[in-house]
Design an enzyme around this catalytic site. Structure first.
Site, PDB file in Angstrom:
ATOM      1  N   VAL A 173      -2.195  -9.617  -6.758  1.00  0.00           N
ATOM      2  CA  VAL A 173      -1.689  -8.237  -6.825  1.00  0.00           C
ATOM      3  C   VAL A 173      -1.214  -7.877  -8.221  1.00  0.00           C
ATOM      4  CG1 VAL A 173       0.036  -6.626  -5.917  1.00  0.00           C
ATOM      5  CG2 VAL A 173      -1.088  -8.269  -4.372  1.00  0.00           C
TER       6      VAL A 173
ATOM      7  N   CYS B 258       7.105  -4.225 -16.657  1.00  0.00           N
ATOM      8  CA  CYS B 258       8.147  -5.254 -16.456  1.00  0.00           C
ATOM      9  C   CYS B 258       7.444  -6.597 -16.594  1.00  0.00           C
ATOM     10  CB  CYS B 258       8.817  -5.087 -15.104  1.00  0.00           C
ATOM     11  SG  CYS B 258       7.713  -5.487 -13.751  1.00  0.00           S
TER      12      CYS B 258
ATOM     13  N   ARG C 136       2.352  -2.538 -14.932  1.00  0.00           N
ATOM     14  CA  ARG C 136       2.787  -1.559 -13.923  1.00  0.00           C
ATOM     15  C   ARG C 136       2.298  -0.141 -14.300  1.00  0.00           C
ATOM     16  NH1 ARG C 136       6.945  -4.087 -11.008  1.00  0.00           N
ATOM     17  NH2 ARG C 136       6.441  -2.662  -9.311  1.00  0.00           N
TER      18      ARG C 136
ATOM     19  N   ARG D  72      11.803   1.551 -12.642  1.00  0.00           N
ATOM     20  CA  ARG D  72      10.472   2.171 -12.663  1.00  0.00           C
ATOM     21  C   ARG D  72      10.151   2.866 -11.342  1.00  0.00           C
ATOM     22  NH1 ARG D  72       6.551   0.369 -10.618  1.00  0.00           N
ATOM     23  NH2 ARG D  72       5.142   1.129 -12.216  1.00  0.00           N
TER      24      ARG D  72
ATOM     25  N   ASP E  37       5.403 -10.333  -2.695  1.00  0.00           N
ATOM     26  CA  ASP E  37       6.855 -10.469  -2.880  1.00  0.00           C
ATOM     27  C   ASP E  37       7.401 -11.736  -2.240  1.00  0.00           C
ATOM     28  OD1 ASP E  37       7.231  -6.897  -2.482  1.00  0.00           O
ATOM     29  OD2 ASP E  37       6.843  -8.091  -4.266  1.00  0.00           O
TER      30      ASP E  37
ATOM     31  N   LYS F 174      14.548  -2.815   0.763  1.00  0.00           N
ATOM     32  CA  LYS F 174      14.653  -2.117  -0.537  1.00  0.00           C
ATOM     33  C   LYS F 174      13.414  -1.240  -0.752  1.00  0.00           C
ATOM     34  CE  LYS F 174      13.183  -4.219  -4.439  1.00  0.00           C
ATOM     35  NZ  LYS F 174      12.241  -3.454  -5.272  1.00  0.00           N
ATOM     36  N   ASN F 175      12.241  -1.776  -0.451  1.00  0.00           N
ATOM     37  CA  ASN F 175      10.993  -1.074  -0.773  1.00  0.00           C
ATOM     38  C   ASN F 175      10.661   0.038   0.222  1.00  0.00           C
ATOM     39  OD1 ASN F 175      10.863  -2.654  -2.986  1.00  0.00           O
ATOM     40  ND2 ASN F 175       9.318  -4.053  -2.173  1.00  0.00           N
TER      41      ASN F 175
ATOM     42  N   ARG G 261      19.425  -6.556  -7.881  1.00  0.00           N
ATOM     43  CA  ARG G 261      18.575  -5.364  -7.708  1.00  0.00           C
ATOM     44  C   ARG G 261      17.878  -5.411  -6.357  1.00  0.00           C
ATOM     45  NH1 ARG G 261      13.864  -4.622 -11.189  1.00  0.00           N
ATOM     46  NH2 ARG G 261      13.506  -3.135  -9.541  1.00  0.00           N
TER      47      ARG G 261
ATOM     48  N   ASP H  68      -1.650   5.009 -13.507  1.00  0.00           N
ATOM     49  CA  ASP H  68      -2.886   5.807 -13.589  1.00  0.00           C
ATOM     50  C   ASP H  68      -3.350   6.291 -12.215  1.00  0.00           C
ATOM     51  OD1 ASP H  68      -3.249   2.978 -13.280  1.00  0.00           O
ATOM     52  OD2 ASP H  68      -5.395   3.338 -13.316  1.00  0.00           O
ATOM     53  N   LEU H  69      -3.157   5.478 -11.180  1.00  0.00           N
ATOM     54  CA  LEU H  69      -3.609   5.898  -9.838  1.00  0.00           C
ATOM     55  C   LEU H  69      -2.758   7.064  -9.320  1.00  0.00           C
ATOM     56  CD1 LEU H  69      -4.253   2.404  -8.172  1.00  0.00           C
ATOM     57  CD2 LEU H  69      -5.928   3.951  -9.203  1.00  0.00           C
TER      58      LEU H  69
HETATM   59  C1  EPZ Z   1       5.603  -1.824  -4.671  1.00  0.00           C
HETATM   60  O1  EPZ Z   1       5.429  -1.733  -6.072  1.00  0.00           O
HETATM   61  C2  EPZ Z   1       6.888  -2.618  -4.481  1.00  0.00           C
HETATM   62  N1  EPZ Z   1       8.013  -1.901  -5.098  1.00  0.00           N
HETATM   63  C3  EPZ Z   1       6.738  -4.004  -5.130  1.00  0.00           C
HETATM   64  O2  EPZ Z   1       7.935  -4.729  -4.879  1.00  0.00           O
HETATM   65  C4  EPZ Z   1       5.568  -4.714  -4.438  1.00  0.00           C
HETATM   66  O3  EPZ Z   1       5.394  -5.981  -5.033  1.00  0.00           O
HETATM   67  C5  EPZ Z   1       4.302  -3.868  -4.596  1.00  0.00           C
HETATM   68  O4  EPZ Z   1       4.524  -2.551  -4.053  1.00  0.00           O
HETATM   69  C6  EPZ Z   1       3.110  -4.488  -3.886  1.00  0.00           C
HETATM   70  O5  EPZ Z   1       3.392  -4.651  -2.533  1.00  0.00           O
HETATM   71  C7  EPZ Z   1       8.546  -0.842  -4.434  1.00  0.00           C
HETATM   72  O6  EPZ Z   1       8.091  -0.464  -3.367  1.00  0.00           O
HETATM   73  C8  EPZ Z   1       9.700  -0.179  -5.104  1.00  0.00           C
HETATM   74  P1  EPZ Z   1       1.479  -1.201  -6.383  1.00  0.00           P
HETATM   75  P2  EPZ Z   1       4.274  -0.746  -6.672  1.00  0.00           P
HETATM   76  O7  EPZ Z   1       1.363   0.186  -6.914  1.00  0.00           O
HETATM   77  O8  EPZ Z   1       4.155   0.455  -5.838  1.00  0.00           O
HETATM   78  C9  EPZ Z   1      -1.604  -1.807  -9.894  1.00  0.00           C
HETATM   79  C10 EPZ Z   1       9.708  -6.186  -5.400  1.00  0.00           C
HETATM   80  O9  EPZ Z   1       9.837  -7.325  -5.877  1.00  0.00           O
HETATM   81  N2  EPZ Z   1      -1.486  -0.353 -10.099  1.00  0.00           N
HETATM   82  O10 EPZ Z   1       0.989  -1.503  -5.008  1.00  0.00           O
HETATM   83  O11 EPZ Z   1       4.550  -0.585  -8.121  1.00  0.00           O
HETATM   84  C11 EPZ Z   1      -0.317  -2.515 -10.280  1.00  0.00           C
HETATM   85  O12 EPZ Z   1      -0.286  -2.759 -11.687  1.00  0.00           O
HETATM   86  C12 EPZ Z   1       8.704  -5.218  -6.001  1.00  0.00           C
HETATM   87  O13 EPZ Z   1      10.341  -5.723  -4.433  1.00  0.00           O
HETATM   88  C13 EPZ Z   1      -2.340   0.265 -11.021  1.00  0.00           C
HETATM   89  O14 EPZ Z   1      -3.164  -0.387 -11.646  1.00  0.00           O
HETATM   90  O15 EPZ Z   1       2.981  -1.670  -6.477  1.00  0.00           O
HETATM   91  C14 EPZ Z   1      -0.396  -3.796  -9.489  1.00  0.00           C
HETATM   92  O16 EPZ Z   1      -1.195  -4.719 -10.181  1.00  0.00           O
HETATM   93  C15 EPZ Z   1       7.864  -5.848  -7.100  1.00  0.00           C
HETATM   94  N3  EPZ Z   1      -2.225   1.605 -11.233  1.00  0.00           N
HETATM   95  C16 EPZ Z   1      -1.103  -3.349  -8.197  1.00  0.00           C
HETATM   96  O17 EPZ Z   1      -1.730  -2.096  -8.499  1.00  0.00           O
HETATM   97  C17 EPZ Z   1      -1.310   2.365 -10.545  1.00  0.00           C
HETATM   98  O18 EPZ Z   1      -1.269   3.604 -10.761  1.00  0.00           O
HETATM   99  C18 EPZ Z   1      -0.142  -3.151  -7.043  1.00  0.00           C
HETATM  100  O19 EPZ Z   1       0.807  -2.199  -7.433  1.00  0.00           O
HETATM  101  C19 EPZ Z   1      -0.451   1.734  -9.623  1.00  0.00           C
HETATM  102  C20 EPZ Z   1      -0.562   0.373  -9.414  1.00  0.00           C
END
Ligand code: EPZ
Length: 444
Positions: A332, A120, A125, A96, A310, A24-25, A403, A128-129
């Site tokens: 995470v 969520c 989520r 999202r 995950d 999915k990811n 999902r 900002d990055l």
């Molecule tokens: C991806 O989410 C995956 N989703 C998530 O899978 C997965 O858990 C996550 O990566 C970590 O591996 C998809 O790929 C669709 P992140 P993503 O940006 O990109 C913080 C599942 O169950 N952050 O790496 O949203 C964030 O809040 C889902 O399949 C910021 O602070 O994850 C989190 O604490 C859940 N600012 C951490 O970084 C930002 O701009 C990791 O988030 C972006 C992220």
């Protein structure tokens, strides 16, 4: 879909062989990346989960022609007709991950308009990055209400330093950078297997990308990217779910396509529990022979290649009935322990140390009851607990399950699991007729 429940009853050891579907990811972001091209692309090994259907709708709303062949698990997308750069609020609220079209839309149209994605249960989520680094690359972003309007005329390819190796931010910035003149470097990039699959796709399209140690992605902008054909990487998270379902029931399973190369830490933890794990040639394929006396192990989640966030909830379920004590730390997401309450309802002994750390003490027996799934991976954890719990577990919140997985309950059933998706939510746990055969309202 919201009026369904997943019924899970105590099951015999799972035995057999199972195929995997695409991750999915990986598929969601790869579908978004097709916006960078004009023409017909073909993606295979595509799961027909509700998130995939949502991105299909999103692409159609932008003007793309999208067709899915369920029997071939193949998606054909013609992006030539795409003529819009706005993503409606309803879509952003529904999923999202829609934020992942922002980079491709900016690259194609020089503009994008999206609604701020909601948070969520697992965390706020933030994005900002994504946004801060788009601005660094020359993007102008105006926020009005919960709508973001972004535009770029002159790119400045830049050295982007991520405070945290965010998967989504890495993917979004990289997709924009494929068309930004000059070289963009992403330092402290996410290198999850799904990100690497996206890089494979972008390079097939003609992008100039290389991954340089330590965790740096270098992108040299090109003028045009072409449509592609690609088989999505098999889902390590579905593989993890099937391995844990076998481990927790004391069975044996063969997953010929499991991407073991992307699962080292997780597989080692299964071995430390006492399960026999064998990996196939070229690190593809996993065979697991479960021990009947699993030992509890501790683990801490983190960016790849650390233990995947995950698989934290599903692995916690396995610790609930292992021998000993397990310390589990989620680093995470800030709120990804919602499944603890539900596991405790089933008799699990889980002590919350703080909102990202728990201590699990294995118990002899869990007990079926009604539980609520709070996110995709929590739904997997509750399914696993239900396989060994005495009696029947009724899980609601199954839209999360749907999902993240493509009819995983069917694969589990073939392996011997007593699991069924049923219509309705108000029936007594004791009413086994629903489950054991008078299938008036039970969908197979
Ligand atoms: C991806 O989410 C995956 N989703 C998530 O899978 C997965 O858990 C996550 O990566 C970590 O591996 C998809 O790929 C669709 P992140 P993503 O940006 O990109 C913080 C599942 O169950 N952050 O790496 O949203 C964030 O809040 C889902 O399949 C910021 O602070 O994850 C989190 O604490 C859940 N600012 C951490 O970084 C930002 O701009 C990791 O988030 C972006 C992220």
């Amino acid at each position: 879909m919201h009026n369904q429940s997943l019924l899970i009853a105590q099951s015999p050891p799972l035995e057999g062989t199972a195929e995997l579907t695409g991750a999915k990811n990986a598929v969601l972001v790869i579908m978004a990346s097709l916006i960078l091209t004009k023409g017909k692309s073909i993606l295979s090994n595509v799961p027909f989960s509700s998130d995939v259907r949502n991105v299909m709708t999103l692409l159609q709303n932008l003007g793309a022609e999208v067709k899915y062949a369920p029997d071939l698990q193949t998606l054909c997308v013609d992006t030539s007709p795409i003529n819009d750069w706005r993503v409606n609020h309803e879509m952003m609220k529904r999923m999202r991950a829609s934020i992942l079209v922002m980079g491709p839309l900016l690259a194609r149209f020089g503009q994008a308009e999206i609604a701020l994605p909601g948070g969520c249960v697992i965390g706020s989520r933030p994005i900002d990055l994504h946004l801060r680094n788009f601005v660094k690359m020359g993007v102008r972003i105006i926020e009005s209400g919960d709508t973001l309007s972004a535009s770029v005329t002159r790119f400045n390819a830049k050295k982007i330093i991520l405070d945290y190796p965010s998967v989504g931010a890495t993917e979004n910035i990289m997709m924009l950078a494929t068309c930004a003149p000059g070289t963009t470097k992403i330092i402290n990039a996410a290198l999850e297997p799904e990100v690497l699959d996206l890089i494979k796709v972008l390079k097939k399209m003609g992008a100039h990308i290389q991954v340089v140690a330590p965790a740096t992605i270098e992108i040299e902008g090109v003028k045009e990217l072409k449509p592609i054909e690609h088989a999505i990487i098999n889902d390590r998270l579905e593989a993890g779910a099937l391995l844990l379902a076998t481990a927790i029931t004391g069975g044996n399973i063969v997953l010929p396509q499991a991407p073991a190369f992307a699962m080292d830490v997780f597989l080692q933890k299964l071995q430390q529990m006492g399960h026999k794990v064998e990996v196939g040639d070229n690190d593809v394929g996993v065979t697991l022979r479960a021990t009947k006396d699993p030992k509890a192990v501790s683990f801490k989640t983190g960016p790849h290649p650390q233990f995947p966030t995950d698989l934290q909830a599903p692995m916690m379920a396995a610790q609930c009935v292992a021998d000993g004590t397990s310390v589990i730390e989620e680093t995470v997401f800030e709120n990804r322990l919602m499944h603890v309450r539900e596991l405790q309802k089933m008799g699990a002994e889980v002590k919350v140390i703080h909102d990202q750390k728990v201590v699990v003490t294995g118990v002899e027996q869990l007990y079926g009851t009604s539980v609520i799934a709070s996110d995709i991976r929590a739904s997997c954890a509750l399914m696993l607990a239900g396989l060994v719990a005495q009696g029947t577990t009724i899980m609601t919140g199954v839209h999360h399950w749907q999902r993240g997985y493509d009819a995983l309950e069917k694969k589990l059933k073939i392996l011997g699991a007593q699991v069924k998706m049923v219509d309705g939510q108000n029936f007594s746990v004791q009413d086994k007729r629903l489950f054991f055969g008078y299938e008036s309202s039970v969908k197979d």
